[in-house]
Design an enzyme around this catalytic site. Structure first.
Site, mmCIF file in Angstrom:
data_model
loop_
_atom_site.group_PDB
_atom_site.id
_atom_site.type_symbol
_atom_site.label_atom_id
_atom_site.label_comp_id
_atom_site.label_asym_id
_atom_site.label_seq_id
_atom_site.Cartn_x
_atom_site.Cartn_y
_atom_site.Cartn_z
ATOM 1 N N GLU A 2 -4.675 -4.274 -1.270
ATOM 2 C CA GLU A 2 -3.397 -3.583 -1.428
ATOM 3 C C GLU A 2 -3.240 -2.661 -0.233
ATOM 4 O O GLU A 2 -4.241 -2.231 0.372
ATOM 5 C CB GLU A 2 -3.353 -2.815 -2.756
ATOM 6 C CG GLU A 2 -1.976 -2.353 -3.162
ATOM 7 C CD GLU A 2 -0.964 -3.482 -3.161
ATOM 8 O OE1 GLU A 2 -0.218 -3.616 -2.145
ATOM 9 O OE2 GLU A 2 -0.916 -4.245 -4.131
ATOM 10 N N CYS A 11 0.514 -7.846 -5.836
ATOM 11 C CA CYS A 11 -0.729 -8.356 -5.249
ATOM 12 C C CYS A 11 -0.335 -9.496 -4.326
ATOM 13 O O CYS A 11 0.184 -10.517 -4.777
ATOM 14 C CB CYS A 11 -1.697 -8.839 -6.333
ATOM 15 S SG CYS A 11 -3.229 -9.529 -5.653
#
Length: 239
Positions: free
Chosen positions: A108, A2
Site C-alpha cells: 500500500e 489493494c
C-alpha cells in the site's frame, strides 16, 4: 484498496499451509514479489462445491463484457456496496462465486504531503509472513469465444486497524484463519454471513515496513529487492 501484492512461496508450501493441492504448472502465479492487476493470479474456488486451485485474471470481467477493457478498474470491490453494485451483487451471495486469492503480503502507498516527493510503498505481512487469502469474488465470461475466469478483491474500512489506517483508509479483506477461509467457500454460508467475515484484520496480526519505491513503476520488476527500502536519499518515483 489493494493494487499490488506478493506470493513468494512455492506450490508445495502453499499447499501445506492452505491444505490444498497446487499444481506446479500454476507456477506463473507463484514465486512473485510484484503481482499486478490484469495478471494471472492463484485463486481457490469451489464452483462445484470442492475447493480447487486455479489461475484467474485479476480484474473482474463481468459476464456481459464484450472485451477485457475495463477489467483493470475492477480489481477491488468495496464491502459496503458489494451487495448493491450490478457487477458484484449476484456473486457475493453464492459460495460458488466466492474465491480465495492467495498471497503472503501486500503493498500500500503512503501519499506524501509534498507531491513532488512521490509516494512511499509499504509492505504488509500477516502473522509474520504466513500465507493467507484475500476474500475475493470471481466469475466466468466468454470473450472472443474463449472462457476467462476473473476475480476482484474485497476491501474494507481500515480505521479499526491502526497499522493499516496509518498508511491508507482502505485495506483488503484478509482471511487469515482456516475456519474463515472454509466458511467463505461454504455453500451453506449466505450473504449476511459472508459479509460478516469481511471485517478488518486485527492490528496485532499485521505488520508494515517501507518497501522499495521502484514499485512505483509497475513495469516488469519482480524480485526480493522490492521488499527492501533503499537509503533515505534515494529518488522516489511517481506512483
Amino acid at each position: 484498496m489493494c493494487g499490488r501484492y506478493t506470493l513468494t512461496a512455492g506450490a508445495g508450501e502453499i499447499g501445506r499451509q492452505l491444505s490444498i493441492f497446487v499444481r506446479d504448472s500454476l507456477g506463473s502465479g507463484i514465486g512473485r514479489f510484484n503481482v499486478a492487476p490484469t495478471q494471472q493470479v492463484l485463486a481457490i474456488a469451489a464452483p462445484d462445491g470442492v475447493p480447487a486451485a486455479e489461475m484467474m485474471r485479476w480484474g473482474l470481467v463481468p459476464p456481459w463484457a464484450k472485451d477485457l477493457r475495463g477489467s483493470a478498474k475492477m480489481i477491488n470491490a468495496r464491502v459496503e456496496t458489494v451487495a448493491e453494485r450490478p457487477a458484484f451483487r449476484s456473486l457475493i451471495p453464492q459460495a460458488s462465486r466466492r474465491a480465495l486469492q492467495v498471497a503472503d503480503g501486500y503493498y500500500e502507498w503512503l501519499r506524501p504531503e509534498n507531491k513532488a516527493h512521490g509516494s512511499q510503498p509499504f509492505f504488509f505481512q500477516v502473522d509474520g509472513g504466513a500465507i493467507f487469502a484475500f476474500a475475493a469474488l470471481w466469475t466466468p465470461a466468454q470473450i472472443d469465444g474463449e472462457w476467462v475466469h476473473s476475480s476482484t478483491l474485497l476491501t474494507c474500512d481500515s480505521a479499526p486497524n491502526p497499522i493499516a489506517a496509518g498508511i491508507h483508509d482502505r485495506m483488503p479483506v484478509v482471511l487469515a484463519d482456516p475456519d474463515a477461509r472454509a466458511a467463505w467457500l461454504d455453500p451453506s454460508v449466505g450473504l449476511e454471513e459472508a459479509l460478516a467475515l469481511c471485517g478488518p484484520l486485527a492490528a496485532e496480526r499485521l505488520t508494515a515496513q517501507p518497501a522499495n519505491p521502484a514499485l512505483n513503476k509497475a513495469g516488469a520488476l519482480d524480485g526480493p529487492e522490492l521488499l527492501v527500502a533503499p537509503p533515505a536519499n534515494a529518488t522516489l518515483f511517481d506512483h
